[in-house]
Design a protein around this motif. Structure first.
Motif, PDB file in Angstrom:
ATOM      1  N   VAL A 117     -33.903 -50.308  18.103  1.00  0.00           N
ATOM      2  CA  VAL A 117     -35.030 -50.431  19.015  1.00  0.00           C
ATOM      3  C   VAL A 117     -35.937 -51.609  18.682  1.00  0.00           C
ATOM      4  O   VAL A 117     -36.713 -52.046  19.527  1.00  0.00           O
ATOM      5  N   LYS A 118     -35.844 -52.128  17.453  1.00  0.00           N
ATOM      6  CA  LYS A 118     -36.721 -53.235  17.077  1.00  0.00           C
ATOM      7  C   LYS A 118     -36.109 -54.009  15.917  1.00  0.00           C
ATOM      8  O   LYS A 118     -35.582 -53.413  14.981  1.00  0.00           O
ATOM      9  N   TYR A 119     -36.183 -55.330  16.018  1.00  0.00           N
ATOM     10  CA  TYR A 119     -35.757 -56.199  14.932  1.00  0.00           C
ATOM     11  C   TYR A 119     -36.930 -57.118  14.617  1.00  0.00           C
ATOM     12  O   TYR A 119     -37.503 -57.740  15.506  1.00  0.00           O
ATOM     13  N   SER A 120     -37.274 -57.210  13.356  1.00  0.00           N
ATOM     14  CA  SER A 120     -38.470 -57.951  12.969  1.00  0.00           C
ATOM     15  C   SER A 120     -38.310 -59.457  13.021  1.00  0.00           C
ATOM     16  O   SER A 120     -39.289 -60.176  13.184  1.00  0.00           O
ATOM     17  N   GLY A 121     -37.088 -59.938  12.827  1.00  0.00           N
ATOM     18  CA  GLY A 121     -36.929 -61.358  12.541  1.00  0.00           C
ATOM     19  C   GLY A 121     -37.420 -61.589  11.119  1.00  0.00           C
ATOM     20  O   GLY A 121     -37.689 -60.635  10.385  1.00  0.00           O
ATOM     21  N   ASP A 122     -37.508 -62.831  10.708  1.00  0.00           N
ATOM     22  CA  ASP A 122     -37.968 -63.119   9.347  1.00  0.00           C
ATOM     23  C   ASP A 122     -39.462 -62.847   9.226  1.00  0.00           C
ATOM     24  O   ASP A 122     -40.255 -63.298  10.054  1.00  0.00           O
ATOM     25  N   LEU A 123     -39.834 -62.120   8.185  1.00  0.00           N
ATOM     26  CA  LEU A 123     -41.232 -61.765   7.932  1.00  0.00           C
ATOM     27  C   LEU A 123     -41.828 -62.582   6.792  1.00  0.00           C
ATOM     28  O   LEU A 123     -42.880 -62.252   6.274  1.00  0.00           O
ATOM     29  N   GLY A 124     -41.149 -63.616   6.386  1.00  0.00           N
ATOM     30  CA  GLY A 124     -41.636 -64.463   5.294  1.00  0.00           C
ATOM     31  C   GLY A 124     -40.650 -64.461   4.150  1.00  0.00           C
ATOM     32  O   GLY A 124     -39.756 -63.619   4.071  1.00  0.00           O
ATOM     33  N   ASP A 125     -40.815 -65.445   3.261  1.00  0.00           N
ATOM     34  CA  ASP A 125     -39.934 -65.509   2.103  1.00  0.00           C
ATOM     35  C   ASP A 125     -40.699 -65.087   0.859  1.00  0.00           C
ATOM     36  O   ASP A 125     -41.900 -65.282   0.757  1.00  0.00           O
TER      37      ASP A 125
END
Length: 72
Positions: A40-48
């Motif tokens: 239902v949801k994918y965050s994508g990159d949230l930082g390294d």
């Protein structure tokens, strides 16, 4: 790192690339009738982050906040 939270299943597995760990999460709604869970949801990159543990913690925090915002 996979875990259940409320009616959701969360996969907070980081991506390791170039010596950095990128936080990301996929959230699935659990099917209570025994069928397949649906994303239902994918965050994508949230930082390294400097470590897997830090990336997982960031992804878990993001996912739990998103799940809370969906509860009713």
């Amino acid at each position: 790192m996979q875990f259940d939270y409320k009616e959701f299943h969360i996969d907070a597995s980081p991506l390791d690339e170039g010596g950095r760990c990128y936080a990301r999460a996929k959230i699935y709604r659990r099917d209570l009738t025994g069928g397949e869970a649906v994303e239902v949801k994918y965050s994508g990159d949230l930082g390294d982050y400097p470590s897997d543990a830090d990336a997982i913690e960031a992804a878990q925090r993001w996912a739990i906040q998103w799940c809370e915002s969906q509860s009713g």
